[in-house]
Design a protein around this motif. Structure first.
Motif, mmCIF file in Angstrom:
data_model
loop_
_atom_site.group_PDB
_atom_site.id
_atom_site.type_symbol
_atom_site.label_atom_id
_atom_site.label_comp_id
_atom_site.label_asym_id
_atom_site.label_seq_id
_atom_site.Cartn_x
_atom_site.Cartn_y
_atom_site.Cartn_z
ATOM 1 N N ILE A 125 36.835 47.773 40.839
ATOM 2 C CA ILE A 125 38.145 48.417 40.726
ATOM 3 C C ILE A 125 38.774 48.103 39.382
ATOM 4 C CG2 ILE A 125 40.512 48.353 41.622
ATOM 5 C CD1 ILE A 125 39.339 48.094 44.419
ATOM 6 N N TYR A 126 38.721 46.836 38.977
ATOM 7 C CA TYR A 126 39.267 46.453 37.672
ATOM 8 C C TYR A 126 38.584 47.233 36.553
ATOM 9 C CZ TYR A 126 40.566 43.590 33.645
ATOM 10 O OH TYR A 126 41.047 43.167 32.431
ATOM 11 N N ALA A 127 37.246 47.248 36.579
ATOM 12 C CA ALA A 127 36.498 47.926 35.515
ATOM 13 C C ALA A 127 36.815 49.415 35.470
ATOM 14 C CB ALA A 127 34.997 47.703 35.721
ATOM 15 N N ALA A 128 36.971 50.040 36.623
ATOM 16 C CA ALA A 128 37.266 51.478 36.658
ATOM 17 C C ALA A 128 38.631 51.778 36.034
ATOM 18 C CB ALA A 128 37.217 51.976 38.104
ATOM 19 N N ILE A 129 39.603 50.910 36.267
ATOM 20 C CA ILE A 129 40.958 51.165 35.765
ATOM 21 C C ILE A 129 41.049 50.947 34.252
ATOM 22 C CG2 ILE A 129 43.353 50.338 35.849
ATOM 23 C CD1 ILE A 129 42.958 49.835 38.840
ATOM 24 N N LEU A 136 39.891 45.304 27.125
ATOM 25 C CA LEU A 136 40.353 44.736 28.389
ATOM 26 C C LEU A 136 39.214 44.485 29.381
ATOM 27 C CD1 LEU A 136 43.590 46.856 29.038
ATOM 28 C CD2 LEU A 136 43.385 44.634 27.884
ATOM 29 N N ARG A 137 38.034 44.996 29.092
ATOM 30 C CA ARG A 137 36.930 44.905 30.062
ATOM 31 C C ARG A 137 36.498 43.471 30.314
ATOM 32 N NH1 ARG A 137 33.033 49.589 27.481
ATOM 33 N NH2 ARG A 137 34.502 51.337 27.637
ATOM 34 N N HIS A 138 36.704 42.598 29.337
ATOM 35 C CA HIS A 138 36.236 41.211 29.473
ATOM 36 C C HIS A 138 36.936 40.478 30.613
ATOM 37 C CE1 HIS A 138 33.918 37.867 28.113
ATOM 38 N NE2 HIS A 138 34.952 37.123 27.764
ATOM 39 N N GLY A 139 38.038 41.028 31.100
ATOM 40 C CA GLY A 139 38.758 40.379 32.196
ATOM 41 C C GLY A 139 38.322 40.825 33.573
ATOM 42 N N TRP A 140 37.144 41.440 33.682
ATOM 43 C CA TRP A 140 36.700 42.010 34.960
ATOM 44 C C TRP A 140 36.614 40.975 36.093
ATOM 45 C CZ3 TRP A 140 32.275 40.058 37.198
ATOM 46 C CH2 TRP A 140 31.428 39.312 36.370
ATOM 47 N N ALA A 141 36.407 39.697 35.752
ATOM 48 C CA ALA A 141 36.244 38.680 36.798
ATOM 49 C C ALA A 141 37.566 38.085 37.274
ATOM 50 C CB ALA A 141 35.333 37.562 36.291
ATOM 51 N N ILE A 142 38.680 38.450 36.626
ATOM 52 C CA ILE A 142 39.968 37.846 37.001
ATOM 53 C C ILE A 142 40.315 38.063 38.473
ATOM 54 C CG2 ILE A 142 42.460 37.907 36.586
ATOM 55 C CD1 ILE A 142 41.836 38.507 33.642
ATOM 56 N N PRO A 143 40.160 39.274 39.026
ATOM 57 C CA PRO A 143 40.576 39.473 40.427
ATOM 58 C C PRO A 143 39.514 39.127 41.464
ATOM 59 C CG PRO A 143 39.959 41.573 39.483
ATOM 60 C CD PRO A 143 39.767 40.543 38.396
ATOM 61 N N ALA A 314 57.009 46.675 30.447
ATOM 62 C CA ALA A 314 55.721 46.852 29.765
ATOM 63 C C ALA A 314 54.593 46.196 30.552
ATOM 64 C CB ALA A 314 55.798 46.266 28.359
ATOM 65 N N ALA A 315 54.880 45.013 31.133
ATOM 66 C CA ALA A 315 53.858 44.315 31.912
ATOM 67 C C ALA A 315 53.484 45.105 33.160
ATOM 68 C CB ALA A 315 54.353 42.926 32.301
ATOM 69 N N LEU A 316 54.491 45.699 33.817
ATOM 70 C CA LEU A 316 54.234 46.446 35.044
ATOM 71 C C LEU A 316 53.385 47.678 34.795
ATOM 72 C CD1 LEU A 316 57.706 46.244 36.839
ATOM 73 C CD2 LEU A 316 55.608 45.030 37.445
ATOM 74 N N LEU A 317 53.543 48.299 33.625
ATOM 75 C CA LEU A 317 52.817 49.536 33.311
ATOM 76 C C LEU A 317 51.499 49.271 32.589
ATOM 77 C CD1 LEU A 317 55.819 51.778 32.166
ATOM 78 C CD2 LEU A 317 54.665 51.749 34.395
ATOM 79 N N SER A 318 51.223 48.020 32.279
ATOM 80 C CA SER A 318 50.000 47.685 31.560
ATOM 81 C C SER A 318 48.768 47.945 32.433
ATOM 82 C CB SER A 318 50.027 46.213 31.145
ATOM 83 O OG SER A 318 48.771 45.800 30.670
ATOM 84 N N PRO A 319 47.708 48.528 31.848
ATOM 85 C CA PRO A 319 46.474 48.754 32.627
ATOM 86 C C PRO A 319 45.896 47.467 33.198
ATOM 87 C CG PRO A 319 46.417 50.000 30.575
ATOM 88 C CD PRO A 319 47.614 49.105 30.499
ATOM 89 N N VAL A 320 45.985 46.356 32.454
ATOM 90 C CA VAL A 320 45.425 45.106 32.967
ATOM 91 C C VAL A 320 46.202 44.630 34.187
ATOM 92 C CG1 VAL A 320 46.800 43.501 31.548
ATOM 93 C CG2 VAL A 320 44.494 42.868 32.251
#
Length: 459
Positions: A125-129, A136-143, A314-320
């Motif tokens: 889901i993270y990667a798709a968004i 931003l892809r490097h954060g795929w493992a955060i969730p 800005a944080a709420l609308l951020s893709p990450v």
């Protein structure tokens, strides 16, 4: 014609194991509450006129430079204090593989599959968004992580009577989840590897393991010897792992995995059995981890300046932010419940008749509280001070709160039924001190005899 029941899920295990896990979760409850308090203090402090003091404290460097150990207090918390937390993760993993649900395929398959689903779906889901933004892809493992301390703190706050079997399942799932997270950090978040320090770290860990395995033979019943001998060896292993470029917390896991789990005979002449080294270490280190190490890490990791209402917007609308919230709040329960359903159907395993799949949704939402390890992965994913770094931290806190609230609602609605299950699980018809539910006999083919008073149903 009567037919035997198919294997049930979740399993209760032994009464001794249930009591041990209950004791662990009580300690983690206190730790979870302290963790939340520390995080709230950090966020509030970082968004007041006194914010400069917070960031100056977090970035204050201490340590011995020639050994490459001059680190900021925030880095010491992430690399040093969290090593204590991961040491306990290693201990729990060892116990699960030796004496817990993970020692047999029949009991391991469901929590392992659930944990894998709970990691894969949030990552996808993270990667798709964020796919259109490569940075931003490097954060795929955060969730992908689960914070068991935060989760059980939620259970304590809402007063849930979550059945023992579900608590055991949640803890086992979280342990496997931690193992996956550790593997992800070691494989995907290592930029460089220094061979000599790495070889040295493994050599020292091997020595640590040999001493730990023969600890009783060498030192008898002298717990202080562990502090005088094993602790310095562990510190050297941690320092070498840190110098190797692999995240130093990995040393904590490996050290924990070397500790013998089974009980050892302390005084053979007297015939007295004492606790093994794993039990002693868990007793000594868990309060240190839950009451100090993890809350201090949360204090230094959670503080992020949101920059007023404009920054919050800005944080709420951020893709990450959207990716992390969707991954934890939607992806975790979806991955856990869907994978569990598939495995139980394919394995012809029945859900405990007293439970419903909505209960598994509640457990999945609890697993969506991914605070501690998620913050660690965010630290490793994005450069400190960058918008993505700050947005990721804000998203982790927001997602954990949302998941906690939703879990509280779902489990709160079912709390009356959990009370009935608890009453059932306390029945001790033969008055032998062990509730009957822990004494059901398993046949060699892996199927179970029904409990007294339970009507047989076709499989």
């Amino acid at each position: 014609m009567n037919q035997t029941l198919s294997p049930s899920f979740p399993r209760y295990g032994s009464f001794r194991e249930a009591r041990r896990i209950a004791a662990i979760l009580r300690k983690e409850t206190v730790g979870g509450i302290l963790l939340v308090i520390a995080a709230v203090i950090a966020i509030v402090w970082a968004n007041t006129p006194l914010a400069d003091g917070y960031f100056a404290l977090r970035d204050l460097e201490v340590g011995y430079e020639p050994w490459h150990l001059r680190l900021s207090l925030g880095a010491w918390a992430a690399d040093g204090l969290l090593a204590i937390f991961f040491f306990l993760v290693g201990l729990e993993l060892k116990r699960e593989f030796v004496a817990g649900d993970l020692r047999r395929f029949s009991t391991a398959i469901v929590p392992i599959a659930a944990a894998c689903g709970g990691v894969a779906v949030p990552a996808l889901i993270y990667a798709a968004i964020v796919w259109q933004q490569p940075e931003l892809r490097h954060g795929w493992a955060i969730p992908t992580a689960t914070d068991i301390a935060f989760a059980v703190a939620v259970l304590a706050i809402i007063g849930s009577h979550l059945p023992s079997a579900l608590r055991i399942f949640l803890l086992t799932l979280a342990v496997v989840d931690d193992l996956i997270a550790i593997s992800i950090i070691a494989i995907f978040y290592t930029d460089r590897i220094e061979i000599l320090p790495l070889v040295g770290a493994f050599a020292v860990i091997a020595v640590y393991g040999i001493v730990a395995q023969r600890f009783r033979s060498f030192f008898g019943d002298r717990p202080f010897a562990a502090w005088l001998i094993l602790l310095p060896i562990g510190v050297v292993a941690w320092a070498l792992m840190h110098a190797s470029g692999i995240h130093a917390t990995i040393a904590g896991v490996l050290l924990g995995f070397t500790i013998p789990v089974l009980h050892r005979r302390v005084d053979r002449a007297a015939g007295v059995d004492g606790p093994g080294l794993a039990e002693e270490f868990e007793h000594r280190f868990r309060p240190l981890s839950a009451g100090f190490a993890v809350p201090v890490f949360a204090f230094f990791a959670a503080g992020v300046s949101l920059g007023g209402w404009d920054g919050i917007g800005a944080a709420l609308l951020s893709p990450v932010t959207l990716a992390i919230v969707a991954g934890l709040v939607l992806g975790k329960p979806l991955g856990i419940v869907t994978t569990t359903w598939l495995v139980t159907k394919l394995g012809r395993i029945r859900l405990d008749p007293a439970l419903r799949w909505i209960d598994m949704v509640g457990v999945g939402l609890l697993a969506g509280i991914g605070f501690t390890v998620s913050l660690l992965v965010a630290e490793l994913s994005f450069e400190s001070g960058s918008p993505a770094h700050d947005h990721a931290k804000a998203a982790i806190l927001s997602a954990s709160i949302i998941a906690a609230v939703l879990a509280a609602i779902v489990l709160g609605i079912r709390n009356h039924q959990y009370g009935r299950i608890r009453a059932r699980d306390r029945v001790d018809a033969d008055a032998d001190g062990i509730p009957d539910v822990y004494q059901q006999q398993e046949r060699p083919d892996g199927w179970f005899k029904p409990q007294p008073g339970e009507r047989q149903k076709p499989s």
